[in-house]
Design a protein around this motif. Structure first.
Motif, PDB file in Angstrom:
ATOM      1  N   MET A   1      39.696  33.084  35.286  1.00  0.00           N
ATOM      2  CA  MET A   1      39.677  33.051  36.730  1.00  0.00           C
ATOM      3  C   MET A   1      39.696  34.453  37.352  1.00  0.00           C
ATOM      4  O   MET A   1      38.941  34.691  38.272  1.00  0.00           O
ATOM      5  N   PRO A   2      40.579  35.390  36.871  1.00  0.00           N
ATOM      6  CA  PRO A   2      40.575  36.722  37.456  1.00  0.00           C
ATOM      7  C   PRO A   2      39.238  37.430  37.268  1.00  0.00           C
ATOM      8  O   PRO A   2      38.814  38.192  38.123  1.00  0.00           O
ATOM      9  N   SER A   3      38.559  37.187  36.161  1.00  0.00           N
ATOM     10  CA  SER A   3      37.266  37.813  35.940  1.00  0.00           C
ATOM     11  C   SER A   3      36.237  37.300  36.941  1.00  0.00           C
ATOM     12  O   SER A   3      35.395  38.041  37.422  1.00  0.00           O
ATOM     13  N   SER A   4      36.292  36.044  37.266  1.00  0.00           N
ATOM     14  CA  SER A   4      35.386  35.458  38.254  1.00  0.00           C
ATOM     15  C   SER A   4      35.659  36.033  39.645  1.00  0.00           C
ATOM     16  O   SER A   4      34.734  36.327  40.397  1.00  0.00           O
ATOM     17  N   LEU A   5      36.938  36.206  39.970  1.00  0.00           N
ATOM     18  CA  LEU A   5      37.306  36.792  41.262  1.00  0.00           C
ATOM     19  C   LEU A   5      36.820  38.233  41.351  1.00  0.00           C
ATOM     20  O   LEU A   5      36.286  38.648  42.376  1.00  0.00           O
ATOM     21  N   PHE A   6      36.985  38.980  40.266  1.00  0.00           N
ATOM     22  CA  PHE A   6      36.517  40.361  40.242  1.00  0.00           C
ATOM     23  C   PHE A   6      35.002  40.426  40.439  1.00  0.00           C
ATOM     24  O   PHE A   6      34.500  41.274  41.169  1.00  0.00           O
ATOM     25  N   THR A   7      34.279  39.500  39.812  1.00  0.00           N
ATOM     26  CA  THR A   7      32.823  39.466  39.951  1.00  0.00           C
ATOM     27  C   THR A   7      32.429  39.203  41.399  1.00  0.00           C
ATOM     28  O   THR A   7      31.522  39.853  41.935  1.00  0.00           O
ATOM     29  N   TRP A   8      33.112  38.271  42.048  1.00  0.00           N
ATOM     30  CA  TRP A   8      32.808  37.963  43.455  1.00  0.00           C
ATOM     31  C   TRP A   8      33.142  39.140  44.369  1.00  0.00           C
ATOM     32  O   TRP A   8      32.394  39.449  45.290  1.00  0.00           O
ATOM     33  N   VAL A   9      34.252  39.788  44.110  1.00  0.00           N
ATOM     34  CA  VAL A   9      34.639  40.947  44.933  1.00  0.00           C
ATOM     35  C   VAL A   9      33.628  42.077  44.740  1.00  0.00           C
ATOM     36  O   VAL A   9      33.181  42.708  45.709  1.00  0.00           O
ATOM     37  N   ALA A  10      33.244  42.319  43.497  1.00  0.00           N
ATOM     38  CA  ALA A  10      32.262  43.378  43.220  1.00  0.00           C
ATOM     39  C   ALA A  10      30.922  43.053  43.874  1.00  0.00           C
ATOM     40  O   ALA A  10      30.265  43.938  44.452  1.00  0.00           O
ATOM     41  N   ALA A  11      30.511  41.801  43.804  1.00  0.00           N
ATOM     42  CA  ALA A  11      29.245  41.395  44.439  1.00  0.00           C
ATOM     43  C   ALA A  11      29.314  41.555  45.955  1.00  0.00           C
ATOM     44  O   ALA A  11      28.352  42.006  46.586  1.00  0.00           O
TER      45      ALA A  11
END
Length: 194
Positions: A1-11
């Motif tokens: 889940m944290p990796s998915s959140l990081f991906t969305w924030v980076a995008a």
């Protein structure tokens, strides 16, 4: 889940940066175009000055060019026509280097034609053949054109610097932002001979 959140924030950060950088490039290009519009107005006034000297039969009034040969008048009229054509071409793409180079050349030809009259005028022992009001008006227009060319050149340099910076250069390549050319070599008239 944290990796998915990081991906969305980076995008999201990448998206906002892209929109901001694109808007900055568009704004700088717009500033350069606006500076050209101001310069075009000043250069058009130089063409209008030559055209105002024409009478209905396309001949200069004898009182203005008394003693100056027809080759001077033909050269001046031709140079004004060349500048008018170069302005019309540059108006549609003011950041096109070739069009601005043609405009600089046309401005140089017109400045040379006027300087020829002033140079010939300075050697006349009977006094100047060009009216003082005409010489003063032209000197004023030349000063305004030089200032307008400096503003345009500065705006073009800011735009060129922005599209050359990394990572904005990637957006410039993607969206077709191309470097422009200023009028660094705008001819400077020596003004009235004194």
């Amino acid at each position: 889940m944290p990796s998915s959140l990081f991906t969305w924030v980076a995008a999201a950060v990448l998206l906002f940066w892209t929109v901001g950088a694109y808007n900055r490039l568009v704004r700088l290009r717009g500033e350069a175009n606006a500076a050209f519009a101001s310069l075009e107005s000043e250069l058009s006034r130089q063409v209008q000055l030559v055209n105002q000297l024409l009478t209905e039969d396309d001949e200069p009034p004898a009182s203005v060019f008394d003693g100056i040969g027809g080759s001077f008048w033909g050269g001046l009229q031709g140079a004004a026509s060349q500048l008018e054509a170069a302005l019309a071409a540059a108006r549609h793409k003011p950041l096109d280097p070739d069009r601005i180079a043609a405009l600089a050349a046309a401005q140089s030809v017109l400045a040379t034609a006027w300087e020829r009259a002033e140079r010939d005028d300075a050697h006349d022992l009977a006094g100047p053949r060009l009216p003082d009001t005409l010489t003063e008006t032209r000197a004023h227009l030349t000063a305004q054109c030089i200032a307008g060319a400096a503003r345009f050149t500065q705006a073009v340099h800011r735009y060129n610097a922005a599209i050359a910076q990394f990572p904005a250069v990637l957006l410039a390549l993607l969206f077709g932002f191309k470097p422009g050319r200023g009028l660094e070599a705008m001819p400077v008239s020596r003004g009235p001979a004194g």
